[in-house]
Design a protein around this motif. Structure first.
Motif, PDB file in Angstrom:
ATOM      1  N   TRP A  83       0.836  -1.207   0.000  1.00 50.91           N
ATOM      2  CA  TRP A  83       0.000   0.000   0.000  1.00 50.91           C
ATOM      3  C   TRP A  83       0.870   1.255   0.000  1.00 50.91           C
ATOM      4  N   GLN A  86       2.033   1.867  -3.436  1.00 49.28           N
ATOM      5  CA  GLN A  86       0.963   2.438  -4.260  1.00 49.28           C
ATOM      6  C   GLN A  86       0.850   3.941  -4.029  1.00 49.28           C
ATOM      7  N   THR A 107      -3.000   0.962  -8.307  1.00 42.27           N
ATOM      8  CA  THR A 107      -3.670   0.960  -6.995  1.00 42.27           C
ATOM      9  C   THR A 107      -4.998   0.230  -7.079  1.00 42.27           C
ATOM     10  N   TRP A 110      -4.180  -3.441  -7.256  1.00 41.63           N
ATOM     11  CA  TRP A 110      -3.704  -3.893  -5.949  1.00 41.63           C
ATOM     12  C   TRP A 110      -4.885  -4.063  -4.986  1.00 41.63           C
ATOM     13  N   ALA A 111      -5.758  -3.058  -4.934  1.00 41.03           N
ATOM     14  CA  ALA A 111      -6.903  -3.125  -4.026  1.00 41.03           C
ATOM     15  C   ALA A 111      -7.798  -4.313  -4.372  1.00 41.03           C
ATOM     16  N   TYR A 112      -8.095  -4.493  -5.659  1.00 43.72           N
ATOM     17  CA  TYR A 112      -8.949  -5.608  -6.063  1.00 43.72           C
ATOM     18  C   TYR A 112      -8.302  -6.942  -5.696  1.00 43.72           C
TER      19      TYR A 112
END
Length: 138
Positions: A83, A86, A107, A110-112
């Protein structure tokens, strides 16, 4: 050697640890992002947006941070480092506005990956636990 088959007495290699889906997907995203950060550092250097030592050194430091994050993804520390990476990539948009777009794309990926993979890993653990207990998971 028996009819097309090789027989060896070599000991079997060690058993590899089963990696979680979060670990696998996170390492893929960070691996591709690593290439983008390397090329981005070269862009910052070539556009003279930063002094050469800062553009290349900062890019190298971020790449090292990404490699550490990939290695630590089995722990929460690796996810937190991911994170942070990102945020730094998005913040690089202050220097070159295209990084806002690149940072937003990575990002979002990454979040998904972190959210979906955590859910799938949780369901897989529940199913394995139910199978070990002899019950069926609905």
């Amino acid at each position: 050697m028996e009819a097309g088959r090789v027989v060896t007495d070599a000991p079997q290699g060690r058993v590899r640890r089963q990696r979680s889906l979060r670990e696998l997907l996170g390492s893929i995203v960070l691996g591709f992002e690593l290439l983008v950060v390397f090329l981005g550092a070269l862009v910052l250097f070539g556009l003279h947006s930063l002094p050469a030592w800062l553009a290349l050194g900062g890019g190298a430091a971020l790449i090292v941070l990404m490699i550490i994050a990939i290695g630590l993804l089995r722990n929460t520390a690796g996810v937190v480092l991911g994170w942070i990476v990102q945020l730094v990539v998005v913040a690089a948009g202050i220097l070159v506005p295209a990084f806002f777009i690149v940072g937003a794309i990575f990002t979002a990926m990454w979040a998904y990956c972190m959210i979906a993979a955590a859910r799938i890993d949780r369901n897989n653990r529940a199913a394995a636990s139910a199978a070990d207990n002899g019950t069926e998971n609905p």
